[in-house]
Design an enzyme around this catalytic site. Structure first.
Site, PDB file in Angstrom:
ATOM      1  CB  CYS A 122      -8.964   4.027  -7.035  1.00  0.00           C
ATOM      2  SG  CYS A 122      -8.417   2.400  -6.566  1.00  0.00           S
ATOM      3  CG  HIS A 264      -7.793   6.683  -3.990  1.00  0.00           C
ATOM      4  ND1 HIS A 264      -8.873   5.940  -3.587  1.00  0.00           N
ATOM      5  CD2 HIS A 264      -6.847   5.778  -4.402  1.00  0.00           C
ATOM      6  CE1 HIS A 264      -8.610   4.657  -3.755  1.00  0.00           C
ATOM      7  NE2 HIS A 264      -7.389   4.533  -4.247  1.00  0.00           N
ATOM      8  CG  ASN A 294      -7.756   1.387  -2.105  1.00  0.00           C
ATOM      9  OD1 ASN A 294      -8.845   1.759  -2.544  1.00  0.00           O
ATOM     10  ND2 ASN A 294      -6.646   1.429  -2.824  1.00  0.00           N
TER      11      ASN A 294
HETATM   12  N1  ACO Z   1       3.488  -7.549   6.203  1.00  0.00           N
HETATM   13  C1  ACO Z   1       4.788  -7.611   6.527  1.00  0.00           C
HETATM   14  N2  ACO Z   1       5.761  -7.308   5.668  1.00  0.00           N
HETATM   15  C2  ACO Z   1       5.418  -6.934   4.434  1.00  0.00           C
HETATM   16  C3  ACO Z   1       4.077  -6.851   4.013  1.00  0.00           C
HETATM   17  C4  ACO Z   1       3.087  -7.170   4.964  1.00  0.00           C
HETATM   18  N3  ACO Z   1       1.788  -7.128   4.688  1.00  0.00           N
HETATM   19  N4  ACO Z   1       4.036  -6.438   2.730  1.00  0.00           N
HETATM   20  C5  ACO Z   1       5.296  -6.270   2.340  1.00  0.00           C
HETATM   21  N5  ACO Z   1       6.136  -6.575   3.366  1.00  0.00           N
HETATM   22  C6  ACO Z   1       7.594  -6.544   3.388  1.00  0.00           C
HETATM   23  C7  ACO Z   1       8.224  -6.717   2.024  1.00  0.00           C
HETATM   24  O1  ACO Z   1       8.335  -8.086   1.693  1.00  0.00           O
HETATM   25  C8  ACO Z   1       9.574  -6.074   2.232  1.00  0.00           C
HETATM   26  O2  ACO Z   1      10.428  -6.987   2.889  1.00  0.00           O
HETATM   27  P1  ACO Z   1      11.971  -7.086   2.485  1.00  0.00           P
HETATM   28  O3  ACO Z   1      12.528  -5.718   2.774  1.00  0.00           O
HETATM   29  O4  ACO Z   1      12.461  -8.167   3.357  1.00  0.00           O
HETATM   30  O5  ACO Z   1      11.961  -7.429   1.014  1.00  0.00           O
HETATM   31  C9  ACO Z   1       9.269  -4.939   3.204  1.00  0.00           C
HETATM   32  O6  ACO Z   1       8.022  -5.247   3.816  1.00  0.00           O
HETATM   33  C10 ACO Z   1       9.170  -3.593   2.545  1.00  0.00           C
HETATM   34  O7  ACO Z   1       8.344  -3.740   1.399  1.00  0.00           O
HETATM   35  P2  ACO Z   1       7.979  -2.511   0.507  1.00  0.00           P
HETATM   36  O8  ACO Z   1       7.239  -3.008  -0.697  1.00  0.00           O
HETATM   37  O9  ACO Z   1       9.187  -1.667   0.323  1.00  0.00           O
HETATM   38  O10 ACO Z   1       6.962  -1.770   1.479  1.00  0.00           O
HETATM   39  P3  ACO Z   1       6.346  -0.360   1.305  1.00  0.00           P
HETATM   40  O11 ACO Z   1       6.698   0.463   2.446  1.00  0.00           O
HETATM   41  O12 ACO Z   1       6.573   0.177  -0.089  1.00  0.00           O
HETATM   42  O13 ACO Z   1       4.786  -0.686   1.414  1.00  0.00           O
HETATM   43  C11 ACO Z   1       2.806  -0.925   0.095  1.00  0.00           C
HETATM   44  C12 ACO Z   1       4.169  -1.534   0.482  1.00  0.00           C
HETATM   45  C13 ACO Z   1       1.946  -0.862   1.346  1.00  0.00           C
HETATM   46  C14 ACO Z   1       2.165  -1.828  -0.930  1.00  0.00           C
HETATM   47  C15 ACO Z   1       3.029   0.502  -0.473  1.00  0.00           C
HETATM   48  O14 ACO Z   1       4.045   0.450  -1.455  1.00  0.00           O
HETATM   49  C16 ACO Z   1       1.778   1.085  -1.072  1.00  0.00           C
HETATM   50  O15 ACO Z   1       0.822   1.366  -0.367  1.00  0.00           O
HETATM   51  N6  ACO Z   1       1.772   1.342  -2.388  1.00  0.00           N
HETATM   52  C17 ACO Z   1       0.609   1.909  -3.065  1.00  0.00           C
HETATM   53  C18 ACO Z   1      -0.388   0.819  -3.357  1.00  0.00           C
HETATM   54  C19 ACO Z   1      -1.675   1.348  -3.898  1.00  0.00           C
HETATM   55  O16 ACO Z   1      -1.998   2.494  -3.775  1.00  0.00           O
HETATM   56  N7  ACO Z   1      -2.445   0.445  -4.518  1.00  0.00           N
HETATM   57  C20 ACO Z   1      -3.710   0.722  -5.095  1.00  0.00           C
HETATM   58  C21 ACO Z   1      -3.571   1.621  -6.287  1.00  0.00           C
HETATM   59  S1  ACO Z   1      -4.783   1.570  -7.460  1.00  0.00           S
HETATM   60  C22 ACO Z   1      -6.180   1.443  -6.682  1.00  0.00           C
HETATM   61  O17 ACO Z   1      -6.360   2.061  -5.657  1.00  0.00           O
HETATM   62  C23 ACO Z   1      -7.152   0.456  -7.262  1.00  0.00           C
END
Ligand code: ACO
Length: 337
Positions: A122, A264, A294
């Site tokens: 990214c 980003h 993204n």
């Molecule tokens: N739909 C419904 N529920 C979901 C989903 C979904 N798509 N995805 C996860 N959940 C659930 C999980 O299973 C979890 O359930 P549980 O509590 O029963 O276990 C709950 O939602 C909370 O999950 P978290 O992982 O704590 O959710 P969070 O708020 O952290 O969001 C996310 C997850 C969106 C992935 C976030 O952490 C994020 O955006 N991280 C950064 C990712 C990123 O930037 N990636 C790219 C980086 S490098 C690049 O850009 C190439």
């Protein structure tokens, strides 16, 4: 004569097919994966994304990159023959060999240019822009074309709901020209850093020379993205904030001196947390992830292009680009448009 680099044109291109959260949720539910529009919007800020038709030549990575580049050239008033250097930042190339940059060069007829791909995930566009600046400053190159182009959808693991909802396909490009060091409108500062120690937070296990894609690995989805979203989230907020503060400090600027912040686009909550820590207003932060998700190396150039084309960004505005990506890689660039 001392030289500097200035962006003189920008462009963007996206595939036609728009997939709203609801449609993605319906597709995922067919393979037993549950998600919904409300969760995706509230946890990420994403409403929809574009997915390329990979059997449609006009939507290959290089074709999107080409379209974005053509628009950037038009804005800059340059022809393909004026380009000396093409740097294409991508982690989803058309082919491993040749580079997507060479495909783009061939398709646009930029026969005076040398062309190369770089992969900083990214952060790729900022890495490319910083590299181009060096060539322009040295006087070795007059006109550089820097592209961030991705077709990530084939690398999404649709069985992993926390990552597959985040990404989309698209391309952004900038024409960067050599100008005098006295020029007001130029790149003012660049800073890059990587931390390979954190490779495990985001990677694709198979498909490189280390782990070939065999039928067994294919069925284990080892050729698809693996992500530790929670950890990346924390690192992203910390590093984006640190890189922004460092850029301001090293240039004797205050947050109030910035006209626009172009981070980003990975998750709206990451961007809001960074803006809040910096004390920077969200109204001056350019966002396009609500419509495109993204798009990795394409997020910053497409958001920048949108800001310019909608007239938000005005000549003379001071802009901070700020990024993080797989690797992990980080970067910030200050420029005056
Ligand atoms: N739909 C419904 N529920 C979901 C989903 C979904 N798509 N995805 C996860 N959940 C659930 C999980 O299973 C979890 O359930 P549980 O509590 O029963 O276990 C709950 O939602 C909370 O999950 P978290 O992982 O704590 O959710 P969070 O708020 O952290 O969001 C996310 C997850 C969106 C992935 C976030 O952490 C994020 O955006 N991280 C950064 C990712 C990123 O930037 N990636 C790219 C980086 S490098 C690049 O850009 C190439």
């Amino acid at each position: 004569m001392e030289y500097a680099a200035r962006i003189t044109g920008t462009g963007s291109a996206f595939p036609k097919k728009c997939i709203a959260n609801q449609e993605l949720a319906e597709r995922l539910s067919k393979i037993g994966i549950e998600t919904n529009d409300l969760w995706i919007q509230t946890r990420t800020g994403i409403r929809e994304r574009r997915f390329a038709k990979t059997d449609e030549p006009s939507e290959y990575n290089s074709s999107l990159g080409l379209k974005a580049a053509q628009k950037a050239l038009e804005m800059a008033g340059k022809s393909p023959l004026d380009i000396d250097q093409i740097i294409c930042a991508t982690c989803s190339p058309d082919t491993l060999i040749p580079s997507t940059a060479c495909w783009i060069q061939y398709k646009m007829g930029a026969k005076n240019a040398w062309a190369v791909d770089i992969n900083a995930a990214c952060s790729g566009f900022l890495y490319g822009l910083s590299m181009a600046e060096q060539y322009l400053q040295s006087g070795k190159v007059n006109v550089s074309l820097v592209i961030g182009s991705e077709v990530l959808s084939p690398f999404l693991n649709f069985r992993d709901r926390s990552s597959c909802i985040l990404f989309g396909d698209g391309a952004g490009a900038a024409v960067v020209e050599r100008v005098s060091r006295d020029s007001e409108r130029r790149i003012l500062y660049t800073h890059l850093l990587s931390d390979g120690n954190l490779w495990k937070l985001f990677y694709i296990p198979a498909g490189g020379s280390k782990l070939e894609v065999t039928p067994g690995r294919y069925f284990q989805n080892l050729h698809k993205m693996k992500m530790n979203g929670k950890e990346i989230f924390k690192v992203a907020v910390r590093t984006l904030t640190e890189f922004a503060r460092k850029a301001l400090r090293e240039n004797g600027l205050l947050v109030s001196d910035l006209d626009w912040f172009v981070p980003h686009q990975a998750n709206l909550r990451i961007i809001e947390a960074v803006a809040q820590r910096l004390g920077f207003p969200m109204e001056k932060t350019l966002i396009n992830l609500d419509r495109y998700g993204n798009t990795s190396a394409a997020t910053v150039p497409t958001a920048l292009d949108e800001g310019i084309r909608t007239g938000k960004i005005k000549p003379g505005d001071t802009i901070l680009l700020d990024t993080f990506g797989a690797g992990l890689t980080y970067g910030s660039i200050l420029l005056r448009w």
